[in-house]
Design a protein around this motif. Sequence first.
Motif, PDB file in Angstrom:
ATOM      1  N   PHE A   5       0.854  -1.178   0.000  1.00 27.71           N
ATOM      2  CA  PHE A   5       0.000   0.000   0.000  1.00 27.71           C
ATOM      3  C   PHE A   5       0.895   1.235   0.000  1.00 27.71           C
ATOM      4  O   PHE A   5       1.889   1.296   0.722  1.00 27.71           O
ATOM      5  N   VAL A   6       0.536   2.225  -0.822  1.00 26.45           N
ATOM      6  CA  VAL A   6       1.375   3.414  -0.996  1.00 26.45           C
ATOM      7  C   VAL A   6       0.539   4.677  -0.772  1.00 26.45           C
ATOM      8  O   VAL A   6      -0.393   4.948  -1.548  1.00 26.45           O
ATOM      9  N   THR A   7       0.833   5.438   0.271  1.00 28.14           N
ATOM     10  CA  THR A   7       0.151   6.714   0.461  1.00 28.14           C
ATOM     11  C   THR A   7       0.658   7.694  -0.594  1.00 28.14           C
ATOM     12  O   THR A   7       1.848   7.754  -0.887  1.00 28.14           O
ATOM     13  N   VAL A   8      -0.265   8.461  -1.177  1.00 23.69           N
ATOM     14  CA  VAL A   8       0.082   9.346  -2.289  1.00 23.69           C
ATOM     15  C   VAL A   8      -0.165  10.797  -1.909  1.00 23.69           C
ATOM     16  O   VAL A   8      -1.267  11.161  -1.495  1.00 23.69           O
ATOM     17  N   GLY A   9       0.879  11.610  -2.046  1.00 25.90           N
ATOM     18  CA  GLY A   9       0.762  13.045  -1.805  1.00 25.90           C
ATOM     19  C   GLY A   9       0.685  13.809  -3.107  1.00 25.90           C
ATOM     20  O   GLY A   9       0.059  13.352  -4.065  1.00 25.90           O
ATOM     21  N   PRO A 177      -7.868  -9.143   1.714  1.00 25.11           N
ATOM     22  CA  PRO A 177      -8.916  -9.684   2.579  1.00 25.11           C
ATOM     23  C   PRO A 177      -8.527 -10.901   3.409  1.00 25.11           C
ATOM     24  O   PRO A 177      -9.294 -11.311   4.284  1.00 25.11           O
ATOM     25  N   PHE A 178      -7.342 -11.459   3.159  1.00 26.81           N
ATOM     26  CA  PHE A 178      -6.997 -12.723   3.804  1.00 26.81           C
ATOM     27  C   PHE A 178      -6.071 -12.513   5.002  1.00 26.81           C
ATOM     28  O   PHE A 178      -5.143 -11.710   4.950  1.00 26.81           O
ATOM     29  N   ALA A 179      -6.303 -13.273   6.058  1.00 30.00           N
ATOM     30  CA  ALA A 179      -5.563 -13.102   7.304  1.00 30.00           C
ATOM     31  C   ALA A 179      -4.071 -13.371   7.150  1.00 30.00           C
ATOM     32  O   ALA A 179      -3.247 -12.786   7.855  1.00 30.00           O
ATOM     33  N   ASN A 180      -3.717 -14.258   6.225  1.00 30.39           N
ATOM     34  CA  ASN A 180      -2.299 -14.584   6.055  1.00 30.39           C
ATOM     35  C   ASN A 180      -1.591 -13.713   5.028  1.00 30.39           C
ATOM     36  O   ASN A 180      -0.436 -13.955   4.680  1.00 30.39           O
ATOM     37  N   ASP A 181      -2.266 -12.677   4.507  1.00 30.55           N
ATOM     38  CA  ASP A 181      -1.600 -11.726   3.608  1.00 30.55           C
ATOM     39  C   ASP A 181      -0.493 -10.991   4.346  1.00 30.55           C
ATOM     40  O   ASP A 181      -0.622 -10.678   5.530  1.00 30.55           O
ATOM     41  N   ARG A 182       0.581 -10.696   3.634  1.00 28.22           N
ATOM     42  CA  ARG A 182       1.620  -9.818   4.172  1.00 28.22           C
ATOM     43  C   ARG A 182       1.355  -8.425   3.626  1.00 28.22           C
ATOM     44  O   ARG A 182       1.314  -8.228   2.417  1.00 28.22           O
ATOM     45  N   ARG A 183       1.192  -7.441   4.525  1.00 24.44           N
ATOM     46  CA  ARG A 183       0.836  -6.080   4.117  1.00 24.44           C
ATOM     47  C   ARG A 183       2.002  -5.144   4.402  1.00 24.44           C
ATOM     48  O   ARG A 183       2.456  -5.018   5.539  1.00 24.44           O
ATOM     49  N   PHE A 184       2.468  -4.488   3.370  1.00 23.18           N
ATOM     50  CA  PHE A 184       3.565  -3.531   3.451  1.00 23.18           C
ATOM     51  C   PHE A 184       2.987  -2.151   3.140  1.00 23.18           C
ATOM     52  O   PHE A 184       2.170  -2.008   2.232  1.00 23.18           O
ATOM     53  N   VAL A 185       3.430  -1.130   3.875  1.00 26.68           N
ATOM     54  CA  VAL A 185       2.879   0.208   3.681  1.00 26.68           C
ATOM     55  C   VAL A 185       4.007   1.209   3.498  1.00 26.68           C
ATOM     56  O   VAL A 185       4.878   1.356   4.368  1.00 26.68           O
TER      57      VAL A 185
END
Length: 236
Positions: A5-9, A177-185
């Motif tokens: 996920f990438v916050t955009v300015g 949506p999945f619990a085992n996803d790896r989420r990078f921000v």
Amino acid sequence: MNVLFVTVGTSALTNPGIGKAPNGRDNSALQLDMQRFKETRNKPSFSPESLKKDDFGRWTKLYRDLVGAHQAHWGNTEETYRSNPLKASQTAAELTTTHCLVRDVGREFPFDKIVLLPTETADGQMASRVVLAVMRSAEFGLELNPDRIVEEPIPGLEKEIGKLADGLRAAISTHSPFANDRRFVNVTGGFKGTSLMLGRLSKEGRYRIYYQHETLDAAVYMRDERTSGNWDVWRD
């Protein structure tokens, strides 16, 4: 699934060096068009809704010129250019950081999807559409299907800041949506409130938060300080 996920300015619209790549070109005309956009988007008659469409109306040329300017930056692979510390001002913070994250973190955790998180404002929409187009381009060089690079605007931040947490939770659950996803921000760009809130939510969602200063050539993993010291959500 590994999701970034990438916050955009708005640095895709405001950085002073945009349009100078690759050989120090005169970018004064492009900068003037960018300034006109910034002045016009504050008028009551301006509708951010128009920027969600493929047709940007009177701003179509600006959109295309901006995309082309960023592509010229990323298409230049000469070492003398890449090693220039001023090159960061010739593109967007989100693009620089994402490129570094794919290069470094992506070697261990190849990203299956990239999700842009812009604000639903005129500046946020224009910047996000530019960043999206560049990330999907051959010049940016991602080994990822362009359809797997998407955007999810976060609405109403200026008027309903209290709903920010729920908006971010909804955006993340929609694309991961999945619990085992790896989420990078990647919080390098974007609305400061969004970055702070994602940091707060990182414990409940087990996100890895990354930030990169423009003087650095790599993103920094903002490790969670807990009683045992630095804590890695995927290893500890």
